[in-house]
Motif scaffolding. Structure first.
Motif, mmCIF file in Angstrom:
data_model
loop_
_atom_site.group_PDB
_atom_site.id
_atom_site.type_symbol
_atom_site.label_atom_id
_atom_site.label_comp_id
_atom_site.label_asym_id
_atom_site.label_seq_id
_atom_site.Cartn_x
_atom_site.Cartn_y
_atom_site.Cartn_z
ATOM 1 N N ASN A 200 0.828 -1.204 0.000
ATOM 2 C CA ASN A 200 0.000 0.000 0.000
ATOM 3 C C ASN A 200 0.864 1.256 0.000
ATOM 4 O O ASN A 200 0.569 2.224 -0.706
ATOM 5 C CB ASN A 200 -0.918 0.029 1.225
ATOM 6 C CG ASN A 200 -2.152 -0.851 1.032
ATOM 7 O OD1 ASN A 200 -2.472 -1.259 -0.076
ATOM 8 N ND2 ASN A 200 -2.833 -1.132 2.125
ATOM 9 N N GLU B 11 2.363 1.761 -3.332
ATOM 10 C CA GLU B 11 1.368 2.200 -4.306
ATOM 11 C C GLU B 11 0.977 3.662 -4.074
ATOM 12 O O GLU B 11 0.570 4.359 -4.998
ATOM 13 C CB GLU B 11 0.125 1.306 -4.241
ATOM 14 C CG GLU B 11 0.372 -0.074 -4.860
ATOM 15 C CD GLU B 11 -0.766 -1.068 -4.620
ATOM 16 O OE1 GLU B 11 -0.780 -2.098 -5.302
ATOM 17 O OE2 GLU B 11 -1.622 -0.828 -3.744
ATOM 18 N N LYS C 296 -8.837 2.131 -5.507
ATOM 19 C CA LYS C 296 -7.944 1.827 -6.638
ATOM 20 C C LYS C 296 -8.692 1.211 -7.813
ATOM 21 O O LYS C 296 -8.070 0.690 -8.731
ATOM 22 C CB LYS C 296 -6.831 0.893 -6.165
ATOM 23 C CG LYS C 296 -5.964 1.551 -5.107
ATOM 24 C CD LYS C 296 -4.970 0.607 -4.502
ATOM 25 C CE LYS C 296 -4.323 1.260 -3.291
ATOM 26 N NZ LYS C 296 -3.538 0.314 -2.513
HETATM 27 MG MG MG Z 1 -3.672 -3.001 -0.550
#
Ligand code: MG
Ligand code: ADP
Length: 287
Positions: free
Chosen positions: A153, A156, A209
């Motif tokens: 995470n 990202e 996302k």
């Molecule tokens: Mg995730």
């Protein structure tokens, strides 16, 4: 006399059932993917080991010129990384459900190696601050999964050429001097999480996302942390120039099953990456 004088209708809201069905389908797809990944890793592991041995023999070959030697060295490095990834995948899926000593900095290193291609391609620097030898008793694959979800995470979220911080140290539970354990802090200088989203991030299937997210990472992680009697909290800031997110996980030294106890509230700020003094939004304690 056979004449219609009125009608009655019953409407039933089945969105709940539909959502549950969808959840189940997603979960099944996920576990099937996991099994497939483990099978592929297993098949790849042996040929990779053989290739590593061959490269080792090549390196010892005196007749190689310097260009060839350089190529072989690069091949070796990449092969090592590939073998590492397949081993990690296997460890992930092996059925090791008994609590055992887990060295947290080793787990953090393994996980960041796993994501090295992702961080490299986005130019993200990973800053590591490990207190020597922080070991807890836990279910190793599960702890690895939590850390993998959080690091992923963070990667990202971090911007191009951003930074993520991995910090591990011995600690005590927050409240009343608490139990002994370890704390893992994973911070990034990404865009942060809005207060509205912060309330939902631990719910299953909540993702911002789109197709690229499952919304399961934090939900699964908080389940594992709960099972270990630990807690997770998040502090985040979305203000421009000082944005970022800090996830802070406490895991007790001793493995202990426990009851859920969720509390949402404020707690004193700690100096971390992007320290803002802002109060964190969500906290989950399981003890
Ligand atoms: Mg995730
Ligand atoms: P997914 O990553 O598949 O979306 P997660 O459960 O891992 O699912 O995360 C849920 C949501 O929480 C993400 O979609 C994102 O909106 C938010 N989130 C989690 N970690 C971060 C982070 N480090 N920075 C910003 N947002 C985050």
């Amino acid at each position: 006399d056979g004449k219609v004088v009125g009608t009655a209708g019953i409407a039933r809201d089945i969105s709940g059932r539909k959502q549950a069905e969808e959840a189940l389908r997603k979960a099944e797809k996920l576990s099937a993917t996991g099994r497939l990944a483990a099978a592929v890793a297993h098949e790849l592991n042996n040929p990779l080991e053989t290739l590593l041995n061959l490269v080792f023999l090549l390196q010892r070959n005196a007749s190689l010129d310097s260009t060839a030697r350089e190529c072989v060295d690069i091949a070796e490095e990449e092969l090592r990384r590939a073998t590492h990834v397949t081993r990690q995948m296997l460890a992930f899926h092996r059925d090791s459900s008994k609590p055992a000593p887990v060295n947290l900095s080793e787990v953090l290193d393994d996980v960041s190696d796993l994501y090295a291609p992702l961080s490299r391609s986005n130019g993200i620097s990973i800053v590591k601050r490990y207190e020597a030898d922080v070991t807890i008793c836990a279910i190793s694959v599960e702890v690895r999964q939590v850390i993998s979800n959080l690091v992923r995470n963070a990667l990202e979220a971090a911007p191009q050429n951003g930074t993520i911080l991995l910090h591990v140290f011995a600690s005590r539970e927050w409240n009343d001097g608490g139990r002994k354990g370890a704390r893992v802090v994973i911070a990034d200088n990404g865009p942060g999480i809005s207060p509205g989203d912060r309330e939902k991030i631990f719910e299953p299937f909540f993702t911002t996302k789109g197709e690229n997210g499952t919304g399961l990472g934090l939900w699964v992680s908080s389940g594992i942390i709960q099972k270990h009697g630990g807690s997770i909290r998040v502090r985040s800031d979305t203000r421009r120039g000082r944005c970022g997110t800090v996830f802070n996980v406490f895991l007790p030294s001793k493995f202990a099953h426990s009851q859920e106890q969720t509390s949402v509230g404020a707690e004193g700020a700690q100096p971390e990456l992007n320290s803002t003094g802002e109060r964190f939004g969500q906290r989950r304690s399981y003890n």
